[in-house]
Design a protein around this motif. Structure first.
Motif, short mmCIF file in Angstrom:
data_model
loop_
_atom_site.label_atom_id
_atom_site.label_comp_id
_atom_site.label_asym_id
_atom_site.label_seq_id
_atom_site.Cartn_x
_atom_site.Cartn_y
_atom_site.Cartn_z
N THR A 189 0.82 -1.22 0.00
CA THR A 189 0.00 0.00 0.00
C THR A 189 0.85 1.27 0.00
O THR A 189 0.33 2.37 -0.02
N HIS A 190 2.18 1.11 0.02
CA HIS A 190 3.05 2.28 0.08
C HIS A 190 3.28 2.86 -1.32
O HIS A 190 3.03 2.20 -2.32
N GLN A 191 3.77 4.06 -1.34
CA GLN A 191 4.06 4.73 -2.60
C GLN A 191 5.14 3.98 -3.37
O GLN A 191 6.12 3.51 -2.80
N THR A 192 4.95 3.83 -4.67
CA THR A 192 5.93 3.13 -5.51
C THR A 192 6.23 3.98 -6.72
O THR A 192 5.33 4.54 -7.33
N ASN A 193 7.51 4.05 -7.05
CA ASN A 193 7.87 4.74 -8.29
C ASN A 193 7.81 3.75 -9.45
O ASN A 193 7.50 2.57 -9.27
N GLU A 194 8.12 4.22 -10.60
CA GLU A 194 8.17 3.40 -11.82
C GLU A 194 9.14 2.23 -11.61
O GLU A 194 10.32 2.44 -11.34
N THR A 195 8.64 0.99 -11.75
CA THR A 195 9.50 -0.17 -11.53
C THR A 195 9.38 -1.21 -12.65
O THR A 195 9.59 -2.39 -12.41
N SER A 196 9.04 -0.74 -13.86
CA SER A 196 8.79 -1.72 -14.92
C SER A 196 10.05 -2.50 -15.31
O SER A 196 9.99 -3.68 -15.62
N LYS A 197 11.20 -1.85 -15.26
CA LYS A 197 12.44 -2.57 -15.59
C LYS A 197 12.76 -3.61 -14.52
O LYS A 197 13.18 -4.72 -14.83
N ALA A 198 12.58 -3.22 -13.25
CA ALA A 198 12.81 -4.17 -12.16
C ALA A 198 11.91 -5.37 -12.34
O ALA A 198 12.34 -6.52 -12.18
N ARG A 199 10.63 -5.11 -12.67
CA ARG A 199 9.68 -6.20 -12.86
C ARG A 199 10.10 -7.08 -14.05
O ARG A 199 9.99 -8.32 -13.99
N PHE A 200 10.57 -6.48 -15.12
CA PHE A 200 11.02 -7.24 -16.29
C PHE A 200 12.15 -8.21 -15.88
O PHE A 200 12.12 -9.40 -16.20
N TYR A 201 13.13 -7.71 -15.16
CA TYR A 201 14.24 -8.57 -14.75
C TYR A 201 13.80 -9.62 -13.74
O TYR A 201 14.29 -10.75 -13.74
N TRP A 202 12.89 -9.24 -12.84
CA TRP A 202 12.31 -10.20 -11.88
C TRP A 202 11.70 -11.40 -12.61
O TRP A 202 11.84 -12.54 -12.17
N GLU A 203 11.10 -11.16 -13.77
CA GLU A 203 10.49 -12.25 -14.53
C GLU A 203 11.49 -12.99 -15.42
O GLU A 203 11.30 -14.16 -15.74
N HIS A 204 12.56 -12.31 -15.83
CA HIS A 204 13.42 -12.85 -16.88
C HIS A 204 14.80 -13.35 -16.43
O HIS A 204 15.60 -13.77 -17.25
N VAL A 205 15.09 -13.25 -15.13
CA VAL A 205 16.43 -13.64 -14.66
C VAL A 205 16.34 -14.78 -13.65
O VAL A 205 15.49 -14.76 -12.75
N LEU A 206 17.19 -15.77 -13.82
CA LEU A 206 17.30 -16.87 -12.86
C LEU A 206 18.73 -16.94 -12.36
O LEU A 206 19.67 -16.82 -13.14
N ASN A 207 18.88 -17.15 -11.06
CA ASN A 207 20.22 -17.35 -10.52
C ASN A 207 20.55 -18.83 -10.51
O ASN A 207 19.81 -19.65 -9.98
N LEU A 208 21.69 -19.15 -11.11
CA LEU A 208 22.11 -20.55 -11.27
C LEU A 208 22.93 -21.01 -10.07
O LEU A 208 23.45 -20.18 -9.32
#
Lengths: 232, 232
Positions: A189-208
């Motif tokens: 519920t807190h204020q959030t700035n633009e995070t679309s790039k963070a979200r993209f990497y959250w979906e597209h990166v796996l740590n091996l």
């Protein structure tokens, strides 16, 4: 740092995962991560490049700040024998056993980094297709190669969860990068700035897999299994 | 406990120093300290009867409460692999190294209590004048004899500080009992009830050396030195 000095702000440098990394060029050439801010913090959790089982370390060039940190982390006793606590303190110190282990671990830091580096370049050579790549480190530093992030450019009909599941079925544990703070229930519920790039990497990166115990054969097996995935 | 049950209050039993103590008669006969409340807490700090260097343990008969405690003390991750924290959690667990030490220490608990008991009765026999006595334990329990409290009935021209100082000069470290919470700076402005008895004991009681490593000769030396003080 100059900006913070201008506005009299103190910098707490989160170097929790960066122990052993340093600049190889530029203004901070030769400076290690954690030694640039007013205070630097390192983590020795079980998953870090060296470990004490848990806990961490605070460093600073400012003896007064260190004194305050130590005071607060050891129950804020201004008179230890008389049990006089001048502030509300915390019980956040390492045990002496953990500290002893940490000293021994620190002696091995460079050899751990050497193993991590070799496995990093092995992964990088093996996982290098139009759709898959191991993320680079910045070029002006000597990283500690703590972990290896597989970037999946186009997920096609897959999700990070389905890829994790596929690898799990081949006895390989992988994880996404850390979740976005603004997705965590205490903060949604807190204020959030633009995070679309963070979200993209959250979906597209796996740590091996990245343990210092990882063998060259292990790396081969992980890479081969990823490449065997028909949907990537 | 019946009163709390009546009003639906949960009891967190502070058994931090009482590990191994149990009732020998009455309603709770056979019950150990820490196993009576809804939750019991023990400390394994360096000064306790057994130690893991730091940290402690939470026990309960209620699996849901334990699950909540463990969740909160291990970063409140509801999905560990996906880094999903459903609450603001804490990093309060023991390391596995500490836990291993604790298991080994626990095996020695009764032998530590035996040493503590022997030294307790030795102190009690030696320090038994009109003005000096070792405080009793209550009679309906088997205590763990964790430490030995010297009660000085009449301080005459002395203070606890001057007695501590005298003993220090004879290489004996003693301490008062814990300071009153309402004397601590963070709480001095808070409401306080009548505490004159607490203050009396704060001024009149000293805790004597009590390590499990204390030899019979050490106890003799401590007692002899206290009795050599002309002002007591």
């Amino acid at each position: 740092m100059p900006l913070c000095q201008k506005y009299n702000l103190k910098v707490i440098e989160d170097a929790t995962e960066a122990l052993g990394s340093y600049y190889t060029e530029g203004f901070y050439k030769g400076k290690f991560a954690g030694t640039i801010g007013d205070i630097g913090v390192y983590s020795f959790n079980g998953n870090k490049i060296i470990t004490t089982g848990g806990g961490g370390m605070i460093v600073s060039n400012n003896p007064d700040l260190l004194k305050t940190c130590k005071h607060l982390s050891t129950q804020a006793k201004s008179n230890e024998k008389m049990f006089y606590h001048d502030q509300i303190g915390y019980n956040y110190r390492l045990t002496n056993m953990q500290a002893a282990l940490g000293v021994a671990q620190l002696e091995q830091l460079e050899s751990f980094i050497q193993i991590k580096k070799e496995n990093y370049f092995k992964y990088k050579a093996l996982l290098n297709t139009d759709n898959l790549t191991i993320l680079d480190f910045r070029t002006d530093i000597r990283p500690n190669y703590w972990f290896y992030s597989l970037f999946i450019k186009d997920l096609k009909n897959e999700t990070k969860e389905s890829v994790i599941h596929y690898l799990e079925q081949h006895s390989i544990q992988t994880r996404p990068i850390w979740g976005l703070i603004n997705d965590q229930p205490p903060y949604v519920t807190h204020q959030t700035n633009e995070t679309s790039k963070a979200r993209f990497y959250w979906e597209h990166v796996l740590n091996l897999p990245c343990s210092s115990n990882l063998s060259a054969q292990d790396v081969d097996y992980v890479a081969k299994t990823i490449l065997s995935h028909k949907g990537l």
